[in-house]
Design a protein around this motif. Structure first.
Motif, short mmCIF file in Angstrom:
data_model
loop_
_atom_site.label_atom_id
_atom_site.label_comp_id
_atom_site.label_asym_id
_atom_site.label_seq_id
_atom_site.Cartn_x
_atom_site.Cartn_y
_atom_site.Cartn_z
N LEU A 1 0.83 -1.21 0.00
CA LEU A 1 0.00 0.00 0.00
C LEU A 1 0.87 1.26 0.00
O LEU A 1 0.51 2.27 -0.64
N THR A 2 1.99 1.23 0.71
CA THR A 2 2.92 2.37 0.68
C THR A 2 3.42 2.60 -0.73
O THR A 2 3.52 3.75 -1.19
N TYR A 3 3.72 1.53 -1.44
CA TYR A 3 4.14 1.62 -2.85
C TYR A 3 3.05 2.29 -3.68
O TYR A 3 3.34 3.14 -4.53
N GLY A 4 1.80 1.93 -3.43
CA GLY A 4 0.70 2.54 -4.18
C GLY A 4 0.60 4.04 -3.95
O GLY A 4 0.39 4.82 -4.89
N VAL A 5 0.79 4.47 -2.69
CA VAL A 5 0.75 5.91 -2.39
C VAL A 5 1.93 6.62 -3.04
O VAL A 5 1.79 7.74 -3.56
N ALA B 1 2.63 -10.46 -0.77
CA ALA B 1 1.48 -9.62 -1.07
C ALA B 1 1.18 -9.84 -2.56
O ALA B 1 1.98 -10.44 -3.28
N PRO B 2 0.02 -9.34 -3.03
CA PRO B 2 -0.98 -8.52 -2.34
C PRO B 2 -2.30 -9.25 -2.17
O PRO B 2 -2.49 -10.37 -2.63
N VAL B 3 -3.21 -8.54 -1.50
CA VAL B 3 -4.63 -8.87 -1.54
C VAL B 3 -5.30 -7.67 -2.19
O VAL B 3 -5.13 -6.54 -1.74
N ALA B 4 -6.02 -7.91 -3.27
CA ALA B 4 -6.46 -6.81 -4.13
C ALA B 4 -7.63 -6.01 -3.59
O ALA B 4 -8.01 -5.00 -4.17
N ALA B 5 -8.22 -6.42 -2.47
CA ALA B 5 -9.36 -5.70 -1.89
C ALA B 5 -9.19 -5.66 -0.37
O ALA B 5 -8.56 -6.54 0.21
N ASP C 1 -8.91 3.80 -3.84
CA ASP C 1 -8.12 4.58 -4.81
C ASP C 1 -6.73 3.99 -4.98
O ASP C 1 -6.24 3.83 -6.11
N VAL C 2 -6.08 3.68 -3.87
CA VAL C 2 -4.71 3.15 -3.93
C VAL C 2 -4.69 1.76 -4.55
O VAL C 2 -3.87 1.47 -5.42
N LEU C 3 -5.60 0.89 -4.12
CA LEU C 3 -5.64 -0.46 -4.65
C LEU C 3 -6.04 -0.46 -6.13
O LEU C 3 -5.55 -1.28 -6.91
N GLY C 4 -6.90 0.48 -6.51
CA GLY C 4 -7.27 0.60 -7.92
C GLY C 4 -6.08 0.98 -8.78
O GLY C 4 -5.89 0.46 -9.88
N LEU C 5 -5.27 1.90 -8.29
CA LEU C 5 -4.06 2.30 -9.01
C LEU C 5 -3.10 1.12 -9.16
O LEU C 5 -2.54 0.88 -10.23
N LEU C 6 -2.92 0.37 -8.07
CA LEU C 6 -2.01 -0.78 -8.11
C LEU C 6 -2.52 -1.89 -9.03
O LEU C 6 -1.73 -2.65 -9.59
N THR C 7 -3.82 -1.95 -9.18
CA THR C 7 -4.40 -2.99 -10.03
C THR C 7 -4.30 -2.65 -11.51
O THR C 7 -3.95 -3.50 -12.34
N SER C 8 -4.56 -1.40 -11.85
CA SER C 8 -4.69 -1.05 -13.28
C SER C 8 -3.72 0.00 -13.79
O SER C 8 -3.65 0.23 -15.00
N GLN C 9 -2.95 0.64 -12.89
CA GLN C 9 -2.10 1.73 -13.37
C GLN C 9 -0.64 1.60 -12.91
O GLN C 9 0.06 2.59 -12.76
#
Length: 441
Positions: free
Chosen positions: A250-254, A278-282, A357-365
């Motif tokens: 999650l820190t990586y996502g931020v 990791a991860p768990v996507a939700a 928002d963060v998990l969405g970015l890590l999933t698709s962006q």
């Protein structure tokens, strides 16, 4: 999240009071280390000096007046030779509030100054390996630390293209829940012994428990992002991220979010991402409960236990029911309480929205760089199925993904349990995503 912070405020304040009392008792040991201390190299000591002895002259407090933003600008530092304060020879602390304020501001500015100064000097030094970076602990836990490449790993003649590429690459290690700097040192040493820079970043547990959207925790991440952006100002410098568990993930996502907002072109300078456990996507209350339980109980948690060779063979056959270890009664009760707690917390609108928002970015962006996922079927915090599902999704999105299932190793303990396999996975991945240009030439 304000409700969560309010509920946790009193125990956190009480814990802070205990910490302050313990710190004050050994304050002299913290800031007046013995001459035999090896935390600073002889070269650092030669380039440092003590702070002024007099506190009655406001002009002597020059460190507290320097702009941190300017000091963190590496191009600024490389043009001007700035003497580095020796924070191991600080002036005594009196009861005066003005003195305490001066000392605090001096420590903060000195930390930023040393960070920027040594990073800049590394670039132009004839023998950059002679620099070491290790700031002594301040009353508050060190947020992140920059580790320079091992002298033996650097080709100072410049004849090796790969040595040059490594010395211009920083591996950012983002710790798991409850991790301290000492826990990440073994990983940093692995990278620095091979010629890379490494940054170890950790969050104190108290900051996570008192988390507020856009609060102090995210401001701390912004400081790291600013430092990384300064490093990337010069062409040819790159980043690799190595995350641990959901906290590091999650820190990586931020960090990605903040890099995109400041300068989206910096995303192209990320050469690879290694995801450990990791991860768990939700947002999953059970996963969060297991993570916090493991952080609280440490070695007493079932999450730290691996499996036997016979159980490992059973896992390989696809039968996981026979290897499920049962936690002790205390841990079982704690897991129930934590799960109920996170069922409430993760559904608070502001928290849920921020995580989404963060998990969405890590999933698709995510950046278009290669990804390596290291996980285990025996992990009792992050289910292997969740990792494999995420990997499949990334491949469908066109990402280049590698993965290694360690089968029998516990959560974020793969390196210690199987160092040979872990090292080979990292080496192969770095050779591919970082060193391709120099190995093919």
């Amino acid at each position: 999240m304000g409700t969560l912070s309010g509920n946790l405020q009193r125990p956190v304040i009480a814990a802070s009071a205990v910490c302050i009392a313990s710190i004050s008792s050994d304050f002299r040991d913290k800031f007046w280390p013995n001459k035999s201390s090896d935390t600073c190299s002889s070269l650092e000591q030669a380039n440092s000096f003590s702070l002024p002895n007099s506190l009655n002259e406001p002009k002597s407090s020059w460190v507290s007046k320097i702009s941190v933003s300017k000091l963190s600008n590496l191009s600024f530092v490389t043009r001007i030779r700035i003497p580095v304060p020796d924070i191991n020879n600080l002036i005594p602390v009196s009861r005066s509030s003005s003195v305490s304020s001066f000392l605090y501001s001096s420590l903060t500015s000195s930390h930023a100054l040393i960070n920027a100064y040594q990073s800049a000097e590394l670039v132009k030094a004839a023998k950059p390996a002679s620099y070491t970076y290790d700031v002594s602990s301040t009353p508050s836990e060190v947020l992140y630390r920059w580790h320079l490449p091992d002298p033996k790993s650097i080709d100072v003649t410049g004849s090796s293209d790969c040595s040059s590429v490594k010395s211009r690459t920083v591996v950012v290690l983002l710790g798991w829940l409850g991790a301290k700097q000492k826990h990440l040192n073994r990983y940093a040493e692995w990278y620095t012994s091979r010629g890379y820079h490494a940054i170890t970043f950790t969050f104190p547990m108290s900051k996570i428990l008192s988390y507020q959207v856009g609060g102090k925790a995210e401001q701390d991440i912004q400081l790291l992002v600013n430092h990384l952006a300064d490093w990337l100002e010069e062409d040819g410098k790159n980043l690799v991220f190595h995350t641990f568990s959901n906290t590091g993930w999650l820190t990586y996502g931020v960090i990605l979010e903040k890099l995109q907002r400041s300068d989206s072109s910096l995303m192209g300078r990320i050469r690879g991402c290694i995801v450990d456990s990791a991860p768990v996507a939700a947002p999953d209350p059970q996963v969060w409960a297991s993570g916090f339980s493991a952080a609280f109980l440490k070695k007493n948690s079932v999450a730290t236990k691996g499996v036997t060779s016979e159980q490992s063979a059973t896992i390989k056959e696809g039968n996981k029911t026979t290897v499920e270890a049962k936690p002790e009664l205390t841990e079982t009760a704690l897991l129930v309480i934590l799960k109920k707690f996170f069922e409430v917390v993760l559904n608070i609108p502001t928290v849920n929205r921020r995580l989404s928002d963060v998990l969405g970015l890590l999933t698709s962006q995510q950046p278009s760089c290669p990804q390596l996922y290291i996980y285990s079927s025996a992990d009792r915090v992050i289910p292997a199925g969740s990792v494999e599902s995420f990997i499949d999704g990334q491949r469908r999105n066109g990402r280049e993904v590698r993965a290694c299932n360690f089968i029998s190793t516990p959560h974020v303990d793969h390196f210690r349990n199987d160092p040979k396999l872990y090292s080979s996975q990292l080496t192969q991945f770095l050779d591919y995503c970082v060193l391709t240009c120099c190995t093919s030439s």
